[in-house]
Scaffold this active site. Sequence first.
Site, PDB file in Angstrom:
ATOM      1  CG  MET A 216      -1.823  -1.135   1.034  1.00 12.45           C
ATOM      2  SD  MET A 216      -3.267  -1.051   0.181  1.00 12.45           S
ATOM      3  CE  MET A 216      -3.786   0.880   0.221  1.00 12.45           C
ATOM      4  NE  ARG A 217       6.613   2.431   2.265  1.00  7.47           N
ATOM      5  CZ  ARG A 217       7.306   1.178   2.722  1.00  7.47           C
ATOM      6  NH1 ARG A 217       7.796   0.806   2.151  1.00  7.47           N
ATOM      7  NH2 ARG A 217       7.212   0.810   3.892  1.00  7.47           N
ATOM      8  CB  ALA A 218       2.189   2.023  -4.746  1.00 11.07           C
TER       9      ALA A 218
END
Length: 705
Positions: A280-282
């Site tokens: 989910m970092r993107a």
Amino acid sequence: MTTAHNTTPQYPFTAVVGMDDLRLALLLNAVSPAVGGVLVRGEKGTAKSTAVRALSALMPAVDVISGCRFACAPAAPDPGCPDGPHGTGAVEERPTRMVELPVGASEDRLVGALDIERALSEGVKAFEPGLLADAHRGILYVDEVNLLHDHLVDLLLDAAAMGASYVEREGVSVRHAARFLLVGTMNPEEGELRPQLLDRFGLTVEVAASREPDQRVEVVRRRLAYDADPAGFAARWAAEEDALRGRIAAARKLLPRVTLGDAALRQIAATCAAFEVDGMRADIVMARTATALAAWAGRTNVLEEDVRQAALLALPHRRRRNPFDAPGLDEDKLDRTLEEFGADEGAEEGTDGDDDPEPDGPDGGPDGGGPDGGGHPPQEGGPEESPLPPEAELPHQQEREAPQTPPAPEKPEQAEPESAPQGGAAGEKAAVGATEPFKTRRLDVPGLGEGADGRRSRARTAHGRTTGARRPHGALGKLHLSATVQAAAPHQRARGRSGRGLVVRRDDLREAVREGREGNLVLFVVDASGSMAARKRMSAVKGAVLSLLLDAYQRRDKIGLITFRGTGAELALPPTSSVEAGAARLEQLPTGGRTPLSEGLLRAHEVLRVERMRDASRRPLLVVVTDGRATGGPEPVVRAARAARLLAGEGTASVVVDCEAGPVRLGLAGELARELQGTAITLDELRADSVSALVRTVQGNRKAA
């Protein structure tokens, strides 16, 4: 350490010619450090480092508690600061620091060092801060970040994830805050980054030198002017720098008021899902980047164009599946996704009247000199006369030059027909594609080395399992506590010990001897002669070599590639850390002609001799991919045997990948392996899941041990 307050003025950020994507990515991080930093990829000599170093002069100054070595903020000091508690100490303002991490830095230089002797004998946590402490609330810059040693990468990952640095030494620990903007530059030809570190960079940009003569002339003109009079050159650009600094401050002030609507969030989530990025970092980075883009443009709402630009900056390095994939996005797919998932909320809501971006001045160009670059700063003005155009007018990603990375190898069904290429040598076959790569078994160099940290062969390293203790050579590394106590214990009465504490002298200290794994130089010698030219056979051979290249990337090896066919051998790829370059050379490899096996082995001997002089601690592993035939030149079999014995006599660990196929096998590859004092394995045995490859190791010459 390099900081923004040098005696010689930095090259001005606004004087950098071109490179709009790089400048935008850096400025977005200046507006919102939460974006997570920038990774700059590009060929050498493209002013990557110049642009990054120039950013520090534009960053707002920070307030720190006077005397605190860890840059604690007066409003919210770190409760666990080693220099604390601070109470109501004096406050001072200082420029934002730009701290450079050298590729060859030690672990102690990065995280700091404890005085173990004082800690054991006095119980005092005497701590000398490292670069992570210096970079707190500033910029940590790593030039050639892809060449950073693995143990330093691990420490960077921990600090970036936790926002703190921990120094642990045999039960004595120190913790301090370490939140910094991470900026790295790299040349992809020298190797790729570990995926974990790659993901820690918020944005990535590709830079390449302009091919426009006028722009190149302007670059040279400005650089010569700066070198001749740095202070005078900086003074001529001071007005532009002040204007840009003011615009950054205005965008920072506006940032908390920017609204990220549901439509933009849907577009962000849909885009990340469509490009199959991991985790989910993107999504989070895209959201922060889009918000910063809106603030930079002077708006309080996020538009579709912000989401699109955020995707082009935040996703290319996150969609790669293996090191042979070129970073980048399918922009048609991006546009379809954005169109499918929601319209611009901003088109319906409008923007606050006070937050509309000011139009460009008459010059309008990113360098303040009009379309031709100008070479002279514009008239002095405020943020509205910034030398950089508003976000809406910055060039889109598709208008920049294509990345200089090689394409991934083709699949067999995409290969060209096996016909002689136009202008090629007689009997030469066109290059064919490789089969799908597979997981290979590990090929080790026997014995115990002392090379650079890696993941292939056994070696004495600074990390790994403890196997013994020794007196330290120079500064103490990892303390071996029990050995130190045993060395000090017999002398306690003579030293007048009266209390509970142990009286420890420097001569008592012992450091741990550790065994881990090293990276090697894997030199491939690939037979490209006519005997290997059958279409399916060569595809399988290329697939095997491609698999070994991927394995070398994962094990942090250097690689080289020699091919032989016709009348000689060619060093297709000098030893490098770039497996991507190796894959590109392999893809283009044609076949045909006789089999000058001896020439290939002799060329390998020469390459290894030179590399041994460059780096004697990096041990080589020779991988010969052939069916063992030798038909080129006079007495080809005898010459090949002599060349093999020459390599064996120098202790070169070797493995021969036997490519012989068909019901009738001559066993020539096995004979070659015996001459090399190495091991022969078939293509099938090379696979990690092969039953026949369960317990086998490369047998090198006894001298290698």
